[in-house]
Design a protein around this motif. Structure first.
Motif, short mmCIF file in Angstrom:
data_model
loop_
_atom_site.label_atom_id
_atom_site.label_comp_id
_atom_site.label_asym_id
_atom_site.label_seq_id
_atom_site.Cartn_x
_atom_site.Cartn_y
_atom_site.Cartn_z
N ALA A 91 -19.82 1.53 -6.79
CA ALA A 91 -19.73 2.19 -8.09
C ALA A 91 -18.80 3.39 -8.04
O ALA A 91 -18.09 3.68 -9.02
N ASP A 92 -18.78 4.10 -6.93
CA ASP A 92 -17.91 5.26 -6.82
C ASP A 92 -16.43 4.86 -6.79
O ASP A 92 -15.60 5.48 -7.45
N LEU A 93 -16.12 3.83 -6.02
CA LEU A 93 -14.71 3.43 -5.90
C LEU A 93 -14.21 2.70 -7.14
O LEU A 93 -13.05 2.83 -7.52
N ALA A 94 -15.09 1.91 -7.75
CA ALA A 94 -14.76 1.20 -9.00
C ALA A 94 -13.46 0.41 -8.88
O ALA A 94 -12.57 0.52 -9.72
N VAL A 95 -13.36 -0.40 -7.83
CA VAL A 95 -12.18 -1.26 -7.66
C VAL A 95 -12.55 -2.69 -8.02
O VAL A 95 -13.72 -3.08 -8.03
N GLY A 96 -11.52 -3.47 -8.29
CA GLY A 96 -11.75 -4.85 -8.66
C GLY A 96 -12.13 -5.72 -7.47
O GLY A 96 -11.96 -5.35 -6.31
N ASP A 97 -12.66 -6.91 -7.78
CA ASP A 97 -13.06 -7.85 -6.75
C ASP A 97 -11.85 -8.65 -6.23
O ASP A 97 -10.81 -8.75 -6.89
N ILE A 98 -12.03 -9.22 -5.06
CA ILE A 98 -11.05 -10.16 -4.51
C ILE A 98 -11.46 -11.56 -4.95
O ILE A 98 -12.56 -12.01 -4.66
N VAL A 99 -10.58 -12.23 -5.65
CA VAL A 99 -10.91 -13.54 -6.20
C VAL A 99 -9.85 -14.55 -5.76
O VAL A 99 -8.67 -14.39 -6.04
N ALA A 100 -10.29 -15.58 -5.04
CA ALA A 100 -9.41 -16.67 -4.60
C ALA A 100 -9.78 -17.91 -5.39
O ALA A 100 -10.96 -18.28 -5.47
N CYS A 151 -6.59 -4.86 -7.12
CA CYS A 151 -7.92 -4.28 -7.02
C CYS A 151 -7.94 -2.82 -7.45
O CYS A 151 -8.90 -2.35 -8.08
N LEU A 152 -6.86 -2.08 -7.12
CA LEU A 152 -6.80 -0.66 -7.48
C LEU A 152 -6.34 -0.45 -8.92
O LEU A 152 -6.42 0.67 -9.43
N GLY A 153 -5.83 -1.50 -9.54
CA GLY A 153 -5.37 -1.38 -10.92
C GLY A 153 -4.10 -0.58 -11.05
O GLY A 153 -3.93 0.16 -12.04
N VAL A 154 -3.18 -0.72 -10.07
CA VAL A 154 -1.92 0.02 -10.12
C VAL A 154 -0.76 -0.98 -10.12
O VAL A 154 -0.93 -2.15 -9.79
N GLN A 155 0.43 -0.49 -10.48
CA GLN A 155 1.60 -1.34 -10.40
C GLN A 155 1.88 -1.69 -8.94
O GLN A 155 1.67 -0.89 -8.04
N GLU A 156 2.40 -2.90 -8.73
CA GLU A 156 2.61 -3.34 -7.35
C GLU A 156 3.64 -2.48 -6.63
O GLU A 156 3.56 -2.29 -5.42
N ARG A 157 4.58 -1.91 -7.35
CA ARG A 157 5.57 -1.04 -6.70
C ARG A 157 4.92 0.20 -6.12
O ARG A 157 5.48 0.87 -5.26
N THR A 158 3.71 0.52 -6.57
CA THR A 158 3.00 1.71 -6.10
C THR A 158 2.45 1.52 -4.69
O THR A 158 2.05 2.47 -4.04
N VAL A 159 2.43 0.28 -4.20
CA VAL A 159 1.86 -0.02 -2.89
C VAL A 159 2.96 -0.54 -1.98
O VAL A 159 3.68 -1.48 -2.33
N ARG A 160 3.09 0.07 -0.82
CA ARG A 160 3.99 -0.42 0.22
C ARG A 160 3.16 -0.74 1.45
O ARG A 160 2.36 0.09 1.90
N VAL A 161 3.33 -1.93 1.99
CA VAL A 161 2.58 -2.36 3.17
C VAL A 161 3.56 -2.57 4.32
O VAL A 161 4.58 -3.25 4.17
N THR A 162 3.26 -1.95 5.44
CA THR A 162 4.06 -2.16 6.64
C THR A 162 3.15 -2.59 7.78
O THR A 162 1.96 -2.26 7.80
N VAL A 163 3.74 -3.34 8.72
CA VAL A 163 2.99 -3.84 9.87
C VAL A 163 3.69 -3.36 11.14
O VAL A 163 4.84 -3.72 11.38
N PRO A 164 3.03 -2.54 11.95
CA PRO A 164 3.62 -2.14 13.23
C PRO A 164 3.47 -3.28 14.25
O PRO A 164 3.26 -4.44 13.86
#
Length: 793
Positions: free
Chosen positions: A78-87, A238-251
């Motif tokens: 309830a605190d985070l209020a993020v969306g579910d993961i749906v496949a 899930c966070l309800g933000v534009q995709e450009r707002t998230v950058r994912v990198t893998v070391p």
């Protein structure tokens, strides 16, 4: 496919066992993994996890957690209020039940270890203390702990949306008249096989560091994922933000084996916390959580019948596949991944004229299932090979001969399952595997051992592995998210060195080496001049990552195409500077462009780059500055098929029931072998995991849904002492569907090992009258077989 103007000099890079370029960095401690990341002001996260397998949540009190010294914050769903993961699958409701996986459990928990809250603290120890202080109240319900329980009338429902606890129920390829074929067959054999639940056990557990960059207005998520673009897509949703707002990198990443090619809820919860707190947050999964609460795999039951003629020809196959998928559907593949793989591809290397298959994905109160190296193929191959063995005994055939009677030998072959198989060496690999054991005297050794009262057996497995899945083949599963293509850019700088980007992810497959070999051959440069960049969602528009042996087949094809296009641009500019026509130039294999009619007239790449970047006014009219080229490759049709045969010699010891592997032979064909040493490593590593599933590894649950293997004391992992020397012999049938002629090599070792080992055990136990049809085979299973027989111990 495009043809490079330069095919390589004598001793080309492709086909050479070049030393892994990754090793100096990794072996000297200079690798950079998620847990090596330390940012200013970084906080640490851990999760409050339920100890109850099935319950309604009646209350969560984190007030004591917030009073723990060092705890900065604690959040419930309830605190985070993020969306579910749906496949989702595009299938009707009667075939597929759409369910959601909450990032944190809200109203109920569905497996022991499910996260219900996240605790953020100044150090990992304070975070653990905060977890211990959390108070969660539950109304416990009956846990569904197995397939028979889940499918029983009146069983509790794991999800109300999944009637009869069934995520997926499909019947496929029901050939007309198949029942009449069984009725009229000379021989009908049936097996029921079972494989135990396993953990993929990457050396590096899951982990993530999420931080907010106010300058870029972007959330940076650094994680050990095989699919960074999918993590970006789901995190943003899930966070309800534009995709450009998230950058994912893998070391650097210490293994994945499939469980990291799905999107985990923990990395999203950590990202949500970092976004809210505007401070970096790190989470590293501990080994207990990795063993019990991470994604698991493999628990499957098969009931299969096969009809044979008196001559040993298979006439029909009828199979019921039931997979225990745990509590949730994984993203993006859904809970249907295991039964859909099995039912679509079970005929494998054999000519099966009539086929019917039912596949079911069942919900239970266990940790959810994700793809694990091989994805159902170790299980359905084991079932097919058990059918072959049983038919051979019923009909009085040699086990290898009955396989020869039925393997596909004419290509391309269109199967009853709607799959077209490209060229392979199914019969050749089987013949060679048998010949190796004959030449080494193992058949005589088995006979001598039997005369001495010892139980020695020989087992075989013949199989194929679809690799290079493209969007067309993935679309047949009706996923709403359809993987397939890959994108690459090859960019040359002013010194003639090259940077390559790819949507694949290296987590042990030696991409930095093999991709560089492809580019070095296409451009005629030294491998040291090629650098691979991966694992950054900002570098390419979209990438599907690494899974299903797609890296060289799909990603490598995109890399090779981009390198070829760059070579064409080099020839175009070089021709202009040499004062000749582009058709009269070629890459000379020594870092330059030469005139075909006078090879002494050449211009090195550095001079071409000087013009392309610093003196672009000298470029041919209509030619863009810079030396870059981009290519997209998508797998063609049904993909390409690697194949292999495994031959195993085992001894079952009377006194202990232990199974000792005396000899292991692998004859594999993955098309053109880019780097034999790398492929050998893939085969041996895969076989080790297959042996682990055949003899050692299994996670079980008690009647309350509690996992019984929370440490390596209980979860038996083989060491180097249990894994034998493995010989690998390469056949090479080049693929016509990839740029390099290569097929995938990532999963084959794992696919064949369980069947080959199990068949060898049953051969060793033949005099006892016992046949085993489940893995792992425990010592007590072997001892029980000896005790039921008249064979003296």
């Amino acid at each position: 496919m495009s043809e490079p103007k330069f095919h390589g000099r004598s001793g080309t890079w492709v086909g050479a066992s070049v030393r892994r370029r990754e090793d100096p960095r990794l072996l000297t401690g200079q690798g950079r993994f998620v847990d090596d990341i330390h940012l200013p002001g970084m906080l640490h996260a851990q999760f409050v996890r339920t100890a109850i397998a099935h319950a309604a949540i009646t209350g969560i009190d984190l007030s004591a957690t917030l009073r723990v010294p060092g705890v900065v914050a604690a959040f419930t769903a309830a605190d985070l209020a993020v969306g579910d993961i749906v496949a989702a699958l595009e299938r009707p409701a009667e075939e597929f039940a759409l369910t959601a996986m909450p990032v944190l459990a809200r109203d109920r928990v569905r497996f022991a270890g499910e996260p219900v809250a996240i605790v953020i603290a100044t150090d990992p120890y304070a975070a653990e203390d905060g977890v211990d202080a959390a108070d969660v109240d539950y109304n416990a319900e009956t846990a569904v702990t197995g397939l028979s329980h889940a499918l029983a009338d009146g069983a509790p429902l794991v999800h109300t949306e999944a009637r009869a606890n069934t995520f997926l129920d499909v019947t496929m390829f029901a050939t007309d008249g198949i029942d009449a074929i069984f009725d009229g067959a000379d021989c009908v054999v049936q097996v029921r096989t079972h494989s135990g639940r396993q953990n993929a056990l990457p050396l590096e557990t899951r982990g993530v560091v999420a931080s907010w960059d106010a300058r870029d207005d972007q959330l940076l998520v650094q994680t050990c994922s095989q699919v960074p673009h999918q993590v970006r897509t789901v995190t943003a949703a899930c966070l309800g933000v534009q995709e450009r707002t998230v950058r994912v990198t893998v070391p650097d990443m210490g293994g994945g084996f499939g469980i990291k090619c799905v999107v985990g809820r923990e990395e999203i919860a950590v990202s949500a916390a970092a976004l809210r707190l505007r401070r970096p947050v790190k989470w590293i999964e501990d080994r207990r959580d990795a063993l019990t609460a991470s994604f698991l795999a493999r628990e499957q039951d098969y009931t299969a019948r096969a009809a044979f003629s008196a001559e040993g020809r298979i006439l029909a196959l009828d199979v019921d596949v039931v997979c225990d998928m745990g509590a949730y559907s994984c993203y993006p593949f859904t809970a249907g991944i295991e039964p859909l793989m099995a039912t679509a591809e079970m005929p494998g290397v054999y000519r099966v004229p009539a086929y019917r298959a039912r596949g079911r994905a069942i919900a239970t109160n266990k940790a959810p299932t994700a793809p694990y190296r091989g994805v159902s193929r170790p299980q359905y191959v084991m079932t097919m090979e058990r059918l072959m063995e049983r038919a051979a005994r019923e009909l009085g055939f040699d086990p290898v001969q009955i396989r020869r009677q039925n393997v596909i030998t004419s290509f391309p072959y269109s199967g009853i399952n709607g799959v077209t198989y490209d060229r392979g060496s199914y019969r050749e690999s089987l013949d060679l595997a048998e010949q190796i054991l004959l030449d080494e005297g193992w058949y005589g050794y088995r006979a001598d051992a039997a005369a001495a009262g010892r139980a020695v057996g020989i087992g075989y497995c013949c199989f194929n592995e679809r690799t290079g899945y493209g969007s067309e083949s993935f679309a047949k599963r009706r996923m709403t998210v359809v993987p397939g293509f890959d994108i690459s850019e090859v960019r040359m700088d002013l010194t003639g060195a090259v940077v390559v980007t790819s949507g694949t992810i290296n987590h042990g497959q030696s991409h930095e080496t093999t991709m560089a070999q492809l580019v070095a051959d296409r451009l005629g440069i030294d491998i040291a001049a090629v650098k691979l960049r991966q694992g950054d969602t900002e570098r390419i528009p979209y990438g599907w990552g690494t899974f299903a042996s797609r890296s060289i087949t799909v990603g490598g094809s995109a890399v090779a195409m981009a390198a070829t296009r760059l070579g064409e641009k080099l020839c175009l500019i070089g021709a202009h500077l040499l004062g000749t026509e582009p058709d009269n130039t070629r890459l000379d294999g020594a870092g330059g462009v030469a005139a075909c009619d006078d090879p002494a007239r050449r211009i090195p790449y550095e001079e071409i780059a000087d013009v392309a970047y610093l003196r672009s006014h000298l470029l041919p009219k209509g030619t863009d500055p810079t030396l870059t080229a981009t290519a997209v490759f998508d797998g063609v049709g049904d993909g390409t098929f690697s194949n292999a045969s495994h031959a195993v010699v085992v001894e079952c010891h009377h006194g202990t029931g232990a199974v000792e592997i005396l000899r292991y032979v692998c004859v594999e064909d993955c098309g053109v072998v880019i780097n034999p040493q790398v492929v050998d490593g893939q085969c041996r590593g895969g076989i080790a995991q297959g042996i682990a599933g055949a003899l050692f590894e299994e996670i079980t649950y008690d009647d309350l849904g509690q996992p019984t293997g929370g440490s390596f004391i209980d979860y038996k992992v083989p060491t180097a002492c249990e894994i034998p020397d493995i010989s690998v012999t390469h056949l090479q049938t080049p693929s016509e569907l990839t740029e390099s002629g290569a097929k995938g090599a990532g999963e084959g070792g794992t696919i064949g090992a369980p069947a080959a080992v199990l068949n060898a055990i049953n051969d060793a136990l033949r005099s006892t009258g016992t046949e085993l049809d489940r893995t792992p085979v425990h010592p007590q299973d072997v001892l029980a077989a000896f005790q039921r027989s008249d064979v003296p111990a």
